[in-house]
Enzyme design. Structure first.
Site: not given
Length: 597
Positions: A126, A294
């Site tokens: 398929c 950060k």
């Protein structure tokens, strides 16, 4: 689906399985050369490749059954010229199992060709070669070879992992050939099932397909994907934290996070910053911002949904349950918060030589079902301190919360006026932070936005800017050249290699893994494996990082620009235009970053 577009999730779907019962070869649809511009060479699956594979096995194929609903994928003549009979047997898909008529037709066809002696292989495909293909092969094994449905399904799954992955298909097979109550649950889906996540799943004729596990939409299933063996925090074992692997709880947590964020896509819904460059740095003068360091931590959202219902969601959308972590309601410490969604990161602090895990909260989206994410950032920071942190401290004072029994501590992450940026990087602050920090985060004051947010800026020293790639080690050579291993670096949304990296003995273990790389001495250099991520950076993200590397905002430029912003805000006469390019120009950019052409 566009006529010339490759099917969603086809690219990294395995080309074929192993022969089933010595009779059937399950495979995905082949794509002819017309699709080569969209498919990297290592991902192609031409009809000629099927022929070469059969020759390598020294077997013949008498029949190829195509279950798709289109003829656009490849030229059937390329199959038939190899002496293979091609038959089109259209099966709908879209949540509909093959009908009894489809099944009977398939069995008659295969039975006729199976009478040949010695038996030759029958190829079946398929679009992806799992659900319709597996259904019909299993039906044949039961009806014509006297297999039990349990054995048929298990054998197909072994030959074509993970096997049939649509729950409706499994239930229908067991309804027809066994006991529907004994139908197994759909298997865990492989990573390739979650690619092309921004696309609706369409079958070949343009109709919307169904999700893998049921007849609901595929996009909903994607939000409930499961990565087994997810690691909560690299390098340390955190007691009381366990991965959620069962439904419906997994899907409920993921869906709630999506709803709270207003996120209509799939995957992790949290806000994602972009790299600072010489263009977007100007946002710092156009709107109010806060700044924080950060941390080199692991991103997590936290869903607080009642007593002993605290969950952490990572960037892979994996979910972890956290026990013995309490969040009392400020107005009544006997009550527990619910319908609350936080954003933050797990870090590992070094305290007296010991590794101490902590969760730093830097944003809040929902508080007791209230949409505080729509408020400005200053109010959200106050909400975190007043409604999340302070009630915990109050209950600790009474002895009703024992910090020593908690799996990790919880703290608010501090944000400052952007004028403090220099002190965060160069003052005592950087020395006092007891975990790794690798830059600055500039957070706008506006409301919380899920997904990529071009207003949230992350600044890293140019030497630390990095890209998360998927590494694929390939053997390559050419006329007159000895074959050698080449490390190809891939990013999301771009089929061709984005760059290359030198293959070392250490690097070989990371084949097909996500690795973080920096650009150094005009080449990409391995930094670490990203075990917290299953997918590489998107193409646009990678290009933005490359721009930051080749045309960086240096620390001096950043500080100078912020100083000018401060001077302008104070009403002082500007001596210079607010343009980072006018002074403190960076050194000449490095050579070409092996970007794609």
């Amino acid at each position: 689906m566009a006529y010339n577009k490759i099917p969603p999730r086809w690219l990294n779907c395995p080309r074929r399985g192993q022969p089933v019962a010595g009779r059937f070869l399950p495979l995905k649809t082949m794509l002819g050369p017309r699709y080569d511009s969209q498919v990297a060479e290592e991902n192609r699956f031409h009809p000629s490749m099927l022929s070469n594979y059969l020759k390598s096995l020294k077997v013949k194929m008498s029949l190829l059954v195509d279950l798709t609903n289109t003829s656009r994928f490849y030229d059937r003549n390329d199959i038939e010229k190899e002496g293979i009979k091609y038959i089109k047997l259209q099966c709908k898909g879209h949540g509909e199992c093959p009908t009894t008529e489809n099944t009977e037709t398939f069995i008659r066809l295969c039975e006729r060709f199976n009478e040949r002696s010695p038996p030759e292989l029958i190829g079946v495909h398929c679009t992806h070669g799992f659900n319709r293909t597996g259904f019909l092969i299993c039906a044949f094994l039961v009806e014509k070879m006297d297999w039990s449905i349990e054995a048929a399904v298990a054998t197909f799954a072994q030959a074509r992992p993970p096997g049939i992955y649509k729950g409706d298909y499994l239930k229908e097979l067991f309804r027809r050939y066994g006991d529907i109550e004994e139908a197994p649950p759909p298997p865990v889906l492989p990573d390739w099932c979650f690619e092309d996540e921004d696309e609706e799943d369409e079958d070949e004729d343009g109709k919307k397909d169904s999700e893998p596990g049921s007849s609901a939409s595929f996009s909903k299933r994607r939000k409930e994907r499961l990565k087994l063996g997810a690691i909560f925090l690299e390098g340390i074992t955190v007691k009381g934290v366990t991965q959620v692997t069962t439904q419906p709880k997994l899907g409920e947590v993921q869906q709630k996070c999506h709803q709270f964020c207003g996120w209509e896509g799939s995957g992790f819904p949290g806000a994602q910053p972009v790299s600072m460059d010489k263009q977007n740095i100007r946002l710092l003068e156009q709107k109010p911002y806060k700044v924080s360091w950060k941390a080199d931590g692991t991103r997590y959202m936290m869903l607080i949904d009642g007593t002993n219902e605290v969950f952490m969601i990572d960037r892979d959308n994996s979910v972890f349950h956290v026990s013995n972590l309490e969040f009392p309601f400020r107005k009544d410490l006997r009550m527990h918060l619910s319908n609350t969604l936080l954003d933050g990161e797990m870090i590992i602090d070094k305290v007296n030589g010991q590794a101490v895990p902590r969760y730093l909260i830097y944003d809040i989206i929902k508080f007791n079902a209230q949409p505080v994410g729509d408020c400005d950032f200053n109010i959200r920071l106050q909400c975190i301190e007043r409604e999340i942190i302070s009630p915990r401290h109050e209950k600790m004072k009474t002895g009703l919360i024992d910090k020593t029994q908690e799996p990790f501590s919880v703290r608010p992450k501090q944000f400052f006026d952007i004028n403090i940026s220099r002190k965060l990087l160069e003052g005592n602050f950087a020395k006092e932070v007891s975990h790794e920090m690798d830059g600055l985060i500039f957070q706008p004051i506006g409301k919380y936005k899920p997904g990529r947010c071009d207003d949230i800026l992350k600044w890293k020293p140019p030497s630390l800017n990095s890209v998360d790639f998927r590494l694929k080690i390939t053997r390559m050579g050419g006329e007159g050249l000895l074959p050698q291993n080449v490390g190809l670096l891939y990013v999301g949304g771009y089929e061709r290699p984005f760059a290359q990296i030198k293959v070392t003995k250490e690097l070989k273990q990371y084949d097909n893994k996500i690795i973080e790389c920096k650009f150094e001495n005009n080449s990409w250099v391995f930094m670490r494996q990203r075990i917290d991520k299953s997918f590489p950076n998107a193409y646009n993200t990678a290009m933005a990082v490359c721009n930051s590397i080749s045309n960086p905002v240096t620390k001096e430029m950043l500080f100078e620009f912020i100083d000018r912003c401060a001077a302008a805000a104070q009403g002082q006469k500007r001596k210079y235009p607010l343009d980072p390019d006018t002074e403190l120009m960076p050194p000449p950019p490095p050579k070409r970053l092996h970007r794609p052409t």
